[in-house]
Design a protein around this motif. Structure first.
Motif, PDB file in Angstrom:
ATOM      1  N   ALA A  81       0.821  -1.211   0.000  1.00 16.19           N
ATOM      2  CA  ALA A  81       0.000   0.000   0.000  1.00 16.19           C
ATOM      3  C   ALA A  81       0.857   1.264   0.000  1.00 16.19           C
ATOM      4  CB  ALA A  81      -0.935   0.003   1.202  1.00 16.19           C
ATOM      5  N   ALA A  82       2.045   1.182   0.602  1.00 13.58           N
ATOM      6  CA  ALA A  82       2.922   2.355   0.712  1.00 13.58           C
ATOM      7  C   ALA A  82       3.784   2.578  -0.526  1.00 13.58           C
ATOM      8  CB  ALA A  82       3.820   2.202   1.940  1.00 13.58           C
ATOM      9  N   MET A  83       3.752   1.652  -1.475  1.00 14.51           N
ATOM     10  CA  MET A  83       4.598   1.773  -2.665  1.00 14.51           C
ATOM     11  C   MET A  83       4.119   2.912  -3.566  1.00 14.51           C
ATOM     12  SD  MET A  83       6.853  -0.900  -3.147  1.00 14.51           S
ATOM     13  CE  MET A  83       7.260  -2.324  -2.143  1.00 14.51           C
ATOM     14  N   PRO A  84       5.070   3.633  -4.202  1.00 14.84           N
ATOM     15  CA  PRO A  84       4.663   4.591  -5.237  1.00 14.84           C
ATOM     16  C   PRO A  84       3.950   3.854  -6.358  1.00 14.84           C
ATOM     17  CG  PRO A  84       6.991   4.864  -4.639  1.00 14.84           C
ATOM     18  CD  PRO A  84       6.525   3.588  -4.008  1.00 14.84           C
ATOM     19  N   GLN A  85       3.004   4.548  -6.983  1.00 24.00           N
ATOM     20  CA  GLN A  85       2.247   3.926  -8.077  1.00 24.00           C
ATOM     21  C   GLN A  85       2.760   4.385  -9.435  1.00 24.00           C
ATOM     22  OE1 GLN A  85      -0.059   1.489  -7.658  1.00 24.00           O
ATOM     23  NE2 GLN A  85       0.575   1.614  -5.510  1.00 24.00           N
ATOM     24  N   PRO A  86       2.805   3.514 -10.426  1.00 21.55           N
ATOM     25  CA  PRO A  86       2.469   2.096 -10.351  1.00 21.55           C
ATOM     26  C   PRO A  86       3.541   1.309  -9.610  1.00 21.55           C
ATOM     27  CG  PRO A  86       3.365   2.582 -12.512  1.00 21.55           C
ATOM     28  CD  PRO A  86       3.261   3.888 -11.790  1.00 21.55           C
ATOM     29  N   SER A  87       3.130   0.252  -8.944  1.00 18.91           N
ATOM     30  CA  SER A  87       4.086  -0.604  -8.229  1.00 18.91           C
ATOM     31  C   SER A  87       4.151  -1.956  -8.910  1.00 18.91           C
ATOM     32  CB  SER A  87       3.680  -0.754  -6.760  1.00 18.91           C
ATOM     33  OG  SER A  87       2.458  -1.460  -6.642  1.00 18.91           O
ATOM     34  N   TRP A  88       5.282  -2.625  -8.687  1.00 21.58           N
ATOM     35  CA  TRP A  88       5.541  -3.897  -9.368  1.00 21.58           C
ATOM     36  C   TRP A  88       6.011  -4.981  -8.405  1.00 21.58           C
ATOM     37  CZ3 TRP A  88       4.011  -3.326 -14.267  1.00 21.58           C
ATOM     38  CH2 TRP A  88       4.009  -2.024 -14.795  1.00 21.58           C
ATOM     39  N   CYS A 118      -2.167 -10.913  -4.342  1.00 21.09           N
ATOM     40  CA  CYS A 118      -1.636  -9.548  -4.317  1.00 21.09           C
ATOM     41  C   CYS A 118      -1.040  -9.147  -5.661  1.00 21.09           C
ATOM     42  CB  CYS A 118      -0.593  -9.411  -3.206  1.00 21.09           C
ATOM     43  SG  CYS A 118      -1.325  -9.421  -1.552  1.00 21.09           S
ATOM     44  N   ALA A 119      -0.428 -10.092  -6.361  1.00 25.56           N
ATOM     45  CA  ALA A 119       0.087  -9.792  -7.697  1.00 25.56           C
ATOM     46  C   ALA A 119      -1.064  -9.439  -8.636  1.00 25.56           C
ATOM     47  CB  ALA A 119       0.873 -10.985  -8.238  1.00 25.56           C
ATOM     48  N   GLU A 120      -2.170 -10.174  -8.566  1.00 29.98           N
ATOM     49  CA  GLU A 120      -3.334  -9.879  -9.398  1.00 29.98           C
ATOM     50  C   GLU A 120      -3.935  -8.523  -9.040  1.00 29.98           C
ATOM     51  OE1 GLU A 120      -6.173 -13.020  -9.191  1.00 29.98           O
ATOM     52  OE2 GLU A 120      -4.843 -14.515 -10.088  1.00 29.98           O
ATOM     53  N   PHE A 121      -4.021  -8.218  -7.751  1.00 30.76           N
ATOM     54  CA  PHE A 121      -4.603  -6.944  -7.334  1.00 30.76           C
ATOM     55  C   PHE A 121      -3.711  -5.771  -7.746  1.00 30.76           C
ATOM     56  CE2 PHE A 121      -5.493  -3.549  -4.241  1.00 30.76           C
ATOM     57  CZ  PHE A 121      -6.864  -3.417  -4.432  1.00 30.76           C
ATOM     58  N   GLU A 122      -2.404  -5.950  -7.626  1.00 28.20           N
ATOM     59  CA  GLU A 122      -1.463  -4.908  -8.042  1.00 28.20           C
ATOM     60  C   GLU A 122      -1.624  -4.606  -9.536  1.00 28.20           C
ATOM     61  OE1 GLU A 122       3.021  -4.275  -6.629  1.00 28.20           O
ATOM     62  OE2 GLU A 122       2.856  -5.788  -8.210  1.00 28.20           O
ATOM     63  N   ALA A 123      -1.762  -5.655 -10.343  1.00 29.70           N
ATOM     64  CA  ALA A 123      -1.971  -5.469 -11.779  1.00 29.70           C
ATOM     65  C   ALA A 123      -3.309  -4.782 -12.052  1.00 29.70           C
ATOM     66  CB  ALA A 123      -1.904  -6.812 -12.495  1.00 29.70           C
ATOM     67  N   ALA A 124      -4.340  -5.140 -11.277  1.00 29.80           N
ATOM     68  CA  ALA A 124      -5.652  -4.520 -11.453  1.00 29.80           C
ATOM     69  C   ALA A 124      -5.619  -3.040 -11.083  1.00 29.80           C
ATOM     70  CB  ALA A 124      -6.697  -5.257 -10.613  1.00 29.80           C
ATOM     71  N   LEU A 125      -4.832  -2.680 -10.081  1.00 35.11           N
ATOM     72  CA  LEU A 125      -4.665  -1.268  -9.741  1.00 35.11           C
ATOM     73  C   LEU A 125      -4.140  -0.481 -10.933  1.00 35.11           C
ATOM     74  CD1 LEU A 125      -3.063  -1.254  -6.158  1.00 35.11           C
ATOM     75  CD2 LEU A 125      -5.274  -0.289  -6.794  1.00 35.11           C
ATOM     76  N   GLN A 126      -3.164  -1.031 -11.604  1.00 39.30           N
ATOM     77  CA  GLN A 126      -2.570  -0.361 -12.757  1.00 39.30           C
ATOM     78  C   GLN A 126      -3.566  -0.256 -13.910  1.00 39.30           C
ATOM     79  OE1 GLN A 126       0.899  -2.711 -13.508  1.00 39.30           O
ATOM     80  NE2 GLN A 126       1.756  -2.305 -11.488  1.00 39.30           N
ATOM     81  N   ALA A 127      -4.424  -1.268 -14.039  1.00 42.30           N
ATOM     82  CA  ALA A 127      -5.397  -1.278 -15.128  1.00 42.30           C
ATOM     83  C   ALA A 127      -6.653  -0.473 -14.791  1.00 42.30           C
ATOM     84  CB  ALA A 127      -5.786  -2.721 -15.457  1.00 42.30           C
ATOM     85  N   GLY A 128      -6.787  -0.057 -13.533  1.00 46.40           N
ATOM     86  CA  GLY A 128      -7.967   0.692 -13.123  1.00 46.40           C
ATOM     87  C   GLY A 128      -9.204  -0.160 -12.970  1.00 46.40           C
ATOM     88  N   THR A 129      -9.034  -1.456 -12.783  1.00 43.44           N
ATOM     89  CA  THR A 129     -10.183  -2.365 -12.684  1.00 43.44           C
ATOM     90  C   THR A 129     -10.337  -2.955 -11.291  1.00 43.44           C
ATOM     91  OG1 THR A 129      -8.814  -4.239 -13.415  1.00 43.44           O
ATOM     92  CG2 THR A 129      -9.993  -2.995 -15.115  1.00 43.44           C
ATOM     93  N   GLN A 130      -9.589  -2.435 -10.308  1.00 42.16           N
ATOM     94  CA  GLN A 130      -9.600  -3.026  -8.983  1.00 42.16           C
ATOM     95  C   GLN A 130     -10.869  -2.654  -8.221  1.00 42.16           C
ATOM     96  OE1 GLN A 130      -8.258  -0.195  -9.580  1.00 42.16           O
ATOM     97  NE2 GLN A 130      -8.551   1.146  -7.844  1.00 42.16           N
TER      98      GLN A 130
END
Length: 223
Positions: free
Chosen positions: A103-110, A172-184
Protein backbone atom coordinates in the motif's frame (compact mmCIF):
# COMPACT_ATOMS: atom_id res chain seq x y z
CA UNK A 1 27.99 11.09 1.93
CA UNK A 2 29.87 12.63 -0.97
CA UNK A 3 28.30 13.74 -4.24
CA UNK A 4 29.66 10.69 -6.08
CA UNK A 5 28.25 8.34 -3.46
CA UNK A 6 24.85 10.04 -3.63
CA UNK A 7 24.74 9.75 -7.41
CA UNK A 8 25.85 6.12 -7.15
CA UNK A 9 23.00 5.33 -4.75
CA UNK A 10 20.48 7.05 -7.02
CA UNK A 11 21.75 5.12 -10.04
CA UNK A 12 21.55 1.85 -8.10
CA UNK A 13 17.97 2.55 -7.02
CA UNK A 14 16.99 3.48 -10.57
CA UNK A 15 18.37 0.17 -11.82
CA UNK A 16 16.46 -1.71 -9.12
CA UNK A 17 13.25 0.10 -10.05
CA UNK A 18 13.77 -0.72 -13.72
CA UNK A 19 14.64 -4.38 -13.07
CA UNK A 20 11.63 -4.89 -10.79
CA UNK A 21 9.26 -3.43 -13.39
CA UNK A 22 10.71 -5.31 -16.35
CA UNK A 23 10.94 -8.61 -14.46
CA UNK A 24 7.32 -8.19 -13.32
CA UNK A 25 6.09 -7.57 -16.87
CA UNK A 26 8.26 -9.92 -18.93
CA UNK A 27 9.66 -12.49 -16.49
CA UNK A 28 13.14 -12.72 -15.03
CA UNK A 29 14.78 -14.80 -17.74
CA UNK A 30 13.36 -12.67 -20.58
CA UNK A 31 15.07 -9.42 -19.51
CA UNK A 32 18.76 -8.76 -20.16
CA UNK A 33 21.03 -6.51 -18.12
CA UNK A 34 21.33 -4.32 -21.22
CA UNK A 35 17.55 -3.90 -21.35
CA UNK A 36 17.50 -2.85 -17.70
CA UNK A 37 20.18 -0.22 -18.33
CA UNK A 38 18.36 1.09 -21.38
CA UNK A 39 15.12 1.34 -19.40
CA UNK A 40 16.70 3.89 -17.04
CA UNK A 41 18.08 5.85 -20.00
CA UNK A 42 21.76 5.06 -19.67
CA UNK A 43 24.00 4.08 -22.57
CA UNK A 44 26.30 2.27 -20.15
CA UNK A 45 25.21 -1.31 -20.79
CA UNK A 46 27.52 -2.59 -18.06
CA UNK A 47 25.74 -0.53 -15.38
CA UNK A 48 24.11 -3.59 -13.78
CA UNK A 49 27.44 -5.40 -13.55
CA UNK A 50 29.11 -2.28 -12.14
CA UNK A 51 26.56 -1.77 -9.34
CA UNK A 52 25.67 -5.39 -8.52
CA UNK A 53 28.47 -7.59 -9.83
CA UNK A 54 26.29 -10.26 -11.43
CA UNK A 55 22.74 -11.30 -12.10
CA UNK A 56 22.30 -13.25 -8.85
CA UNK A 57 23.33 -10.23 -6.79
CA UNK A 58 20.85 -8.03 -8.65
CA UNK A 59 18.05 -10.46 -7.85
CA UNK A 60 19.26 -10.74 -4.25
CA UNK A 61 19.20 -6.94 -3.89
CA UNK A 62 15.66 -6.87 -5.22
CA UNK A 63 14.49 -9.65 -2.90
CA UNK A 64 16.04 -8.03 0.16
CA UNK A 65 15.10 -4.47 -0.80
CA UNK A 66 12.11 -4.14 1.55
CA UNK A 67 12.63 -7.31 3.58
CA UNK A 68 14.05 -5.75 6.74
CA UNK A 69 11.31 -3.13 7.07
CA UNK A 70 8.64 -5.81 6.61
CA UNK A 71 10.31 -8.05 9.19
CA UNK A 72 10.58 -5.12 11.58
CA UNK A 73 6.87 -4.42 11.29
CA UNK A 74 6.08 -8.13 11.77
CA UNK A 75 8.20 -8.23 14.92
CA UNK A 76 6.35 -5.17 16.27
CA UNK A 77 3.00 -6.90 15.76
CA UNK A 78 4.30 -10.11 17.33
CA UNK A 79 5.58 -8.21 20.37
CA UNK A 80 2.12 -6.69 20.89
CA UNK A 81 0.29 -9.99 20.43
CA UNK A 82 -1.43 -11.10 23.65
CA UNK A 83 -0.75 -14.57 24.98
CA UNK A 84 -4.35 -15.61 24.36
CA UNK A 85 -4.43 -14.29 20.79
CA UNK A 86 -6.69 -16.14 18.39
CA UNK A 87 -5.72 -17.62 15.04
CA UNK A 88 -6.85 -14.58 13.02
CA UNK A 89 -4.69 -12.27 15.14
CA UNK A 90 -1.67 -14.52 14.60
CA UNK A 91 -2.23 -14.66 10.83
CA UNK A 92 -2.58 -10.87 10.78
CA UNK A 93 1.01 -10.62 11.98
CA UNK A 94 2.05 -12.38 8.79
CA UNK A 95 -0.27 -10.72 6.27
CA UNK A 96 -0.57 -7.09 7.41
CA UNK A 97 3.14 -6.14 7.13
CA UNK A 98 3.07 -7.41 3.54
CA UNK A 99 -0.05 -5.54 2.40
CA UNK A 100 0.99 -2.41 4.31
CA UNK A 101 4.26 -2.44 2.39
CA UNK A 102 2.44 -2.78 -0.92
CA UNK A 103 0.00 0.00 0.00
CA UNK A 104 2.92 2.36 0.71
CA UNK A 105 4.60 1.77 -2.66
CA UNK A 106 4.66 4.59 -5.24
CA UNK A 107 2.25 3.93 -8.08
CA UNK A 108 2.47 2.10 -10.35
CA UNK A 109 4.09 -0.60 -8.23
CA UNK A 110 5.54 -3.90 -9.37
CA UNK A 111 6.64 -5.56 -6.13
CA UNK A 112 4.05 -8.33 -5.85
CA UNK A 113 4.18 -9.09 -9.57
CA UNK A 114 7.98 -9.31 -9.49
CA UNK A 115 7.97 -11.70 -6.54
CA UNK A 116 5.29 -13.81 -8.21
CA UNK A 117 7.49 -14.06 -11.30
CA UNK A 118 10.76 -14.76 -9.52
CA UNK A 119 9.46 -17.63 -7.38
CA UNK A 120 8.81 -19.69 -10.53
CA UNK A 121 12.28 -19.23 -12.06
CA UNK A 122 14.63 -22.22 -11.52
CA UNK A 123 17.72 -20.04 -12.04
CA UNK A 124 16.73 -17.92 -9.02
CA UNK A 125 16.15 -20.85 -6.64
CA UNK A 126 19.50 -20.62 -4.82
CA UNK A 127 19.24 -16.86 -4.42
CA UNK A 128 15.73 -17.23 -3.01
CA UNK A 129 16.81 -19.86 -0.53
CA UNK A 130 19.77 -17.88 0.78
CA UNK A 131 17.92 -14.56 0.95
CA UNK A 132 15.02 -15.93 3.02
CA UNK A 133 16.74 -18.53 5.17
CA UNK A 134 16.44 -16.24 8.22
CA UNK A 135 13.02 -14.69 7.76
CA UNK A 136 12.59 -13.16 11.20
CA UNK A 137 9.37 -13.94 13.01
CA UNK A 138 8.28 -16.95 10.95
CA UNK A 139 9.30 -19.50 13.58
CA UNK A 140 7.43 -17.65 16.32
CA UNK A 141 4.42 -17.25 14.04
CA UNK A 142 4.36 -20.97 13.36
CA UNK A 143 4.55 -21.75 17.08
CA UNK A 144 1.63 -19.42 17.77
CA UNK A 145 -0.38 -21.01 14.94
CA UNK A 146 0.42 -24.46 16.34
CA UNK A 147 -0.78 -23.41 19.78
CA UNK A 148 -4.10 -22.32 18.25
CA UNK A 149 -4.45 -25.49 16.17
CA UNK A 150 -3.28 -28.32 18.41
CA UNK A 151 -5.61 -30.71 16.55
CA UNK A 152 -3.67 -30.24 13.27
CA UNK A 153 -0.42 -32.19 12.87
CA UNK A 154 2.77 -30.20 12.45
CA UNK A 155 3.52 -31.41 8.87
CA UNK A 156 -0.01 -30.51 7.72
CA UNK A 157 0.17 -27.12 9.41
CA UNK A 158 3.56 -26.30 7.86
CA UNK A 159 2.27 -27.28 4.42
CA UNK A 160 -0.84 -25.13 4.86
CA UNK A 161 1.23 -22.19 6.06
CA UNK A 162 3.34 -22.51 2.90
CA UNK A 163 0.19 -22.59 0.77
CA UNK A 164 -1.03 -19.45 2.54
CA UNK A 165 2.15 -17.62 1.50
CA UNK A 166 1.77 -18.64 -2.14
CA UNK A 167 -1.94 -17.81 -2.12
CA UNK A 168 -1.32 -14.35 -0.66
CA UNK A 169 1.42 -13.62 -3.17
CA UNK A 170 -0.73 -14.62 -6.15
CA UNK A 171 -3.76 -12.62 -5.04
CA UNK A 172 -1.64 -9.55 -4.32
CA UNK A 173 0.09 -9.79 -7.70
CA UNK A 174 -3.33 -9.88 -9.40
CA UNK A 175 -4.60 -6.94 -7.33
CA UNK A 176 -1.46 -4.91 -8.04
CA UNK A 177 -1.97 -5.47 -11.78
CA UNK A 178 -5.65 -4.52 -11.45
CA UNK A 179 -4.67 -1.27 -9.74
CA UNK A 180 -2.57 -0.36 -12.76
CA UNK A 181 -5.40 -1.28 -15.13
CA UNK A 182 -7.97 0.69 -13.12
CA UNK A 183 -10.18 -2.36 -12.68
CA UNK A 184 -9.60 -3.03 -8.98
CA UNK A 185 -12.29 -3.21 -6.32
CA UNK A 186 -11.53 -2.36 -2.71
CA UNK A 187 -8.08 -1.43 -1.44
CA UNK A 188 -5.00 -3.04 0.07
CA UNK A 189 -6.60 -3.11 3.52
CA UNK A 190 -9.58 -5.09 2.20
CA UNK A 191 -7.15 -7.45 0.41
CA UNK A 192 -5.27 -7.99 3.67
CA UNK A 193 -8.34 -8.85 5.72
CA UNK A 194 -9.69 -11.10 2.98
CA UNK A 195 -6.41 -13.04 3.14
CA UNK A 196 -6.52 -13.19 6.94
CA UNK A 197 -10.06 -14.61 6.87
CA UNK A 198 -9.26 -17.06 4.06
CA UNK A 199 -6.04 -18.12 5.77
CA UNK A 200 -7.78 -18.77 9.07
CA UNK A 201 -10.35 -20.96 7.34
CA UNK A 202 -7.74 -22.94 5.43
CA UNK A 203 -5.39 -23.49 8.37
CA UNK A 204 -8.20 -24.67 10.64
CA UNK A 205 -9.97 -26.86 8.06
CA UNK A 206 -10.53 -30.52 8.98
CA UNK A 207 -7.90 -33.02 7.87
CA UNK A 208 -9.67 -35.71 5.83
CA UNK A 209 -6.84 -37.58 4.13
CA UNK A 210 -3.39 -39.04 4.68
CA UNK A 211 -0.47 -36.64 4.96
CA UNK A 212 1.96 -39.01 3.21
CA UNK A 213 2.26 -36.73 0.18
CA UNK A 214 3.69 -33.88 2.21
CA UNK A 215 7.28 -32.77 1.96
CA UNK A 216 9.09 -29.65 3.18
CA UNK A 217 8.42 -26.60 0.97
CA UNK A 218 11.02 -26.31 -1.80
CA UNK A 219 10.48 -22.57 -2.25
CA UNK A 220 10.65 -20.25 0.78
CA UNK A 221 7.73 -17.99 1.49
CA UNK A 222 8.33 -14.48 0.14
CA UNK A 223 5.92 -12.76 2.50
Amino acid sequence: MGIMGHHGDKAREALLDAAEELFAIHGVDAVSNRKIAEHVGTHNHSAVAYHFGNRDELIRALLERHLHSMQGRRNELLADLPEDAGLREVIACRILPWVEQLAAMPQPSWRAQFLYQVRSVPSAAKVLASSFETNDGFDELFLRMRDSLSNISQPILRARASVLGHLALGICAEFEAALQAGTQHGNWTSVGYFLIDAGAGMLAAPVTHSEDFLSPPTIPSLI
